[in-house]
Design a protein around this motif. Structure first.
Motif, mmCIF file in Angstrom:
data_model
loop_
_atom_site.group_PDB
_atom_site.id
_atom_site.type_symbol
_atom_site.label_atom_id
_atom_site.label_comp_id
_atom_site.label_asym_id
_atom_site.label_seq_id
_atom_site.Cartn_x
_atom_site.Cartn_y
_atom_site.Cartn_z
ATOM 1 N N LEU A 37 0.874 -1.267 -0.090
ATOM 2 C CA LEU A 37 -0.019 0.045 0.090
ATOM 3 C C LEU A 37 0.715 1.296 0.006
ATOM 4 N N LEU A 38 1.966 1.144 0.681
ATOM 5 C CA LEU A 38 2.670 2.444 0.898
ATOM 6 C C LEU A 38 4.146 2.428 0.076
ATOM 7 N N GLY A 39 4.361 1.444 -0.665
ATOM 8 C CA GLY A 39 5.595 1.330 -1.555
ATOM 9 C C GLY A 39 6.830 1.544 -1.083
ATOM 10 N N VAL A 40 6.894 0.745 0.097
ATOM 11 C CA VAL A 40 8.218 0.891 0.798
ATOM 12 C C VAL A 40 9.061 -0.716 0.232
ATOM 13 N N ASP A 41 10.249 -0.601 0.172
ATOM 14 C CA ASP A 41 11.063 -1.788 -0.317
ATOM 15 C C ASP A 41 10.790 -2.935 0.716
ATOM 16 N N ILE A 42 10.668 -3.999 0.571
ATOM 17 C CA ILE A 42 10.296 -5.042 1.545
ATOM 18 C C ILE A 42 11.417 -5.156 2.479
ATOM 19 N N ARG A 43 12.687 -5.144 2.178
ATOM 20 C CA ARG A 43 13.851 -5.267 2.880
ATOM 21 C C ARG A 43 13.650 -4.290 4.210
ATOM 22 N N TYR A 44 13.461 -2.927 3.702
ATOM 23 C CA TYR A 44 13.194 -1.834 4.815
ATOM 24 C C TYR A 44 11.960 -1.853 5.611
ATOM 25 N N ALA A 45 10.875 -2.850 4.717
ATOM 26 C CA ALA A 45 9.638 -3.125 5.688
ATOM 27 C C ALA A 45 9.997 -4.209 6.855
ATOM 28 N N ILE A 46 10.923 -5.106 6.361
ATOM 29 C CA ILE A 46 10.969 -6.503 7.315
ATOM 30 C C ILE A 46 12.100 -5.798 8.254
ATOM 31 N N GLY A 47 12.782 -4.873 8.044
ATOM 32 C CA GLY A 47 13.544 -4.317 9.306
ATOM 33 C C GLY A 47 12.590 -3.584 10.142
ATOM 34 N N ALA A 48 11.883 -2.729 9.664
ATOM 35 C CA ALA A 48 10.748 -1.900 10.562
ATOM 36 C C ALA A 48 9.834 -3.002 11.178
ATOM 37 N N SER A 49 9.540 -4.052 10.538
ATOM 38 C CA SER A 49 8.796 -5.364 11.299
ATOM 39 C C SER A 49 9.300 -6.029 12.677
ATOM 40 N N ILE A 50 10.696 -6.048 12.199
ATOM 41 C CA ILE A 50 11.371 -6.622 13.323
ATOM 42 C C ILE A 50 11.201 -5.707 14.567
ATOM 43 N N VAL A 51 11.347 -4.368 14.402
ATOM 44 C CA VAL A 51 11.215 -3.405 15.601
ATOM 45 C C VAL A 51 9.666 -3.443 16.100
ATOM 46 N N SER A 52 8.577 -3.664 15.210
ATOM 47 C CA SER A 52 7.183 -3.507 15.596
ATOM 48 C C SER A 52 7.103 -4.844 16.350
ATOM 49 N N VAL A 53 7.616 -6.054 16.182
ATOM 50 C CA VAL A 53 7.329 -7.374 16.804
ATOM 51 C C VAL A 53 7.970 -7.170 18.281
ATOM 52 N N ILE A 54 9.076 -6.556 18.427
ATOM 53 C CA ILE A 54 9.317 -6.392 19.857
ATOM 54 C C ILE A 54 8.680 -5.316 20.463
ATOM 55 N N ALA A 55 8.048 -4.334 19.774
ATOM 56 C CA ALA A 55 7.087 -3.103 20.345
ATOM 57 C C ALA A 55 5.740 -4.031 20.816
ATOM 58 N N THR A 56 5.169 -4.994 19.942
ATOM 59 C CA THR A 56 4.032 -5.801 20.105
ATOM 60 C C THR A 56 4.199 -6.581 21.542
ATOM 61 N N SER A 57 5.215 -7.007 21.566
ATOM 62 C CA SER A 57 5.639 -8.038 22.534
ATOM 63 C C SER A 57 5.568 -7.249 23.950
ATOM 64 N N SER A 58 6.255 -6.181 23.781
ATOM 65 C CA SER A 58 6.400 -5.299 25.116
ATOM 66 C C SER A 58 4.845 -4.888 25.673
ATOM 67 N N GLY A 59 4.129 -4.276 24.612
ATOM 68 C CA GLY A 59 2.859 -3.824 24.974
ATOM 69 C C GLY A 59 1.979 -4.759 25.380
ATOM 70 N N ALA A 60 2.020 -6.144 24.748
ATOM 71 C CA ALA A 60 1.016 -7.012 25.283
ATOM 72 C C ALA A 60 1.494 -7.825 26.474
ATOM 73 N N ALA A 61 2.587 -8.246 26.465
ATOM 74 C CA ALA A 61 3.319 -9.276 27.403
ATOM 75 C C ALA A 61 2.810 -8.765 28.974
ATOM 76 N N VAL A 62 2.920 -7.521 29.446
ATOM 77 C CA VAL A 62 2.773 -6.951 30.637
ATOM 78 C C VAL A 62 1.323 -7.530 31.162
ATOM 79 N N ALA A 63 0.264 -7.357 30.157
ATOM 80 C CA ALA A 63 -1.001 -7.437 30.546
ATOM 81 C C ALA A 63 -1.293 -8.869 30.480
ATOM 82 N N TYR A 64 -0.776 -9.514 29.706
ATOM 83 C CA TYR A 64 -1.076 -11.149 29.743
ATOM 84 C C TYR A 64 -0.464 -11.767 30.690
ATOM 85 N N VAL A 65 0.736 -11.316 31.304
ATOM 86 C CA VAL A 65 1.444 -11.963 32.264
ATOM 87 C C VAL A 65 1.004 -11.781 33.504
#
Length: 277
Positions: A37-65
């Protein structure tokens, strides 16, 4: 930059909600949104996604634990395999062309959707036989289900099968930057026979560790762009916090009904992109 920071932020909030809700990490939405949708190269998208995965885990883990839905013993036990796999996958990624990454990503999601479709009506696992190693390691547990309004006790099966699948999940995480939550959830759901909410919560706990294991490789390779990764991390963290509140008030069957069409749609789009149709 093809996309604006605001556009990336908005999609990242949505990614965070779905990531925390389904235990898949923000990458399941971030990568297709940035690339298709936004035209970003997939390699940069994957790099940003790695960061997003860490952020998701941080945001969700506290409540679930805090609510005892996450099974920490299972998470730490299986993380041994996923961390080794993540490091392997991150190095393999530098040797594979972008079109193959699209195709692999699409096939992974399509497989996950079909597996979930078979169990769409199951609220809680039935007739589970405890694995001897699960008893020895004290992997079984319980949590209070707010929807069912009762304490749910569960047994753990298929320890060896799940452990083997986790190494594959780690490789996929390093290859695709998705935290491999799809395979983490499926391994715990299909092999260990855990309740869907426990699988989702434990996956959220695990994906951050797996992603962090491969993030350094992407950083050294120069594919983590701060202009993309910054708004992604903030948006996903906010979305993940909201997603945890929603998940606790849904039935396991409802989570699967949300899960299936999302996976099918994105898998088809990524396969089309990878095949150049």
């Amino acid at each position: 930059m093809v996309a604006t920071s605001l556009e990336i932020f908005i999609f990242s909030v949505i990614a965070g909600v779905f990531g925390a809700l389904l235990g898949l990490g923000g990458g399941i939405i971030v990568i297709p949104a940035l690339t298709l949708l936004l035209g970003v190269d997939i390699r940069y998208a994957i790099g940003a996604s790695i960061v997003s995965v860490i952020a998701t885990s941080s945001g969700a883990a506290v409540a679930y634990v805090r609510d005892n839905i996450t099974n920490l013993r299972i998470g730490m036990f299986l993380e041994i395999a996923t961390t080794l796999g993540a490091i392997t996958g991150a190095y393999i990624a530098g040797l594979i062309s972008s079109k193959y990454l699209y195709i692999i990503f699409g096939l992974v999601l399509l497989y996950s959707a079909l597996a979930m479709l078979k169990k769409r009506k199951e609220e809680l696992p039935q007739n589970v036989i405890s694995h001897p190693l699960a008893k020895k390691l004290n992997l079984e547990g319980s949590y209070f289900d707010k929807v069912l309004n009762k304490e749910v006790k569960y047994k753990v099966a298929g320890v060896y099968e799940a452990f083997g699948t986790m190494y594959l999940a780690g490789i996929l995480s390093g290859l695709l930057g998705i935290g491999s939550g799809v395979f983490k959830v499926l391994a715990m759901d299909l092999f260990m026979k855990l309740p869907m909410k426990v699988s989702t919560a434990t996956s959220n706990f695990m994906i951050g560790v797996t992603a962090a294991a491969s993030a350094g490789v992407y950083l050294m390779r120069g594919t983590i762009n701060p202009e993309i990764a910054g708004p992604v991390a903030i948006g996903v963290l906010l979305g993940a916090t909201l997603g945890t509140k929603i998940m606790e008030r849904l039935k396991n069957t409802t989570i699967r009904k949300i899960f299936i069409p999302v996976l099918i749609y994105i898998s088809v789009q990524m396969l089309i992109k990878g095949l150049g149709v």
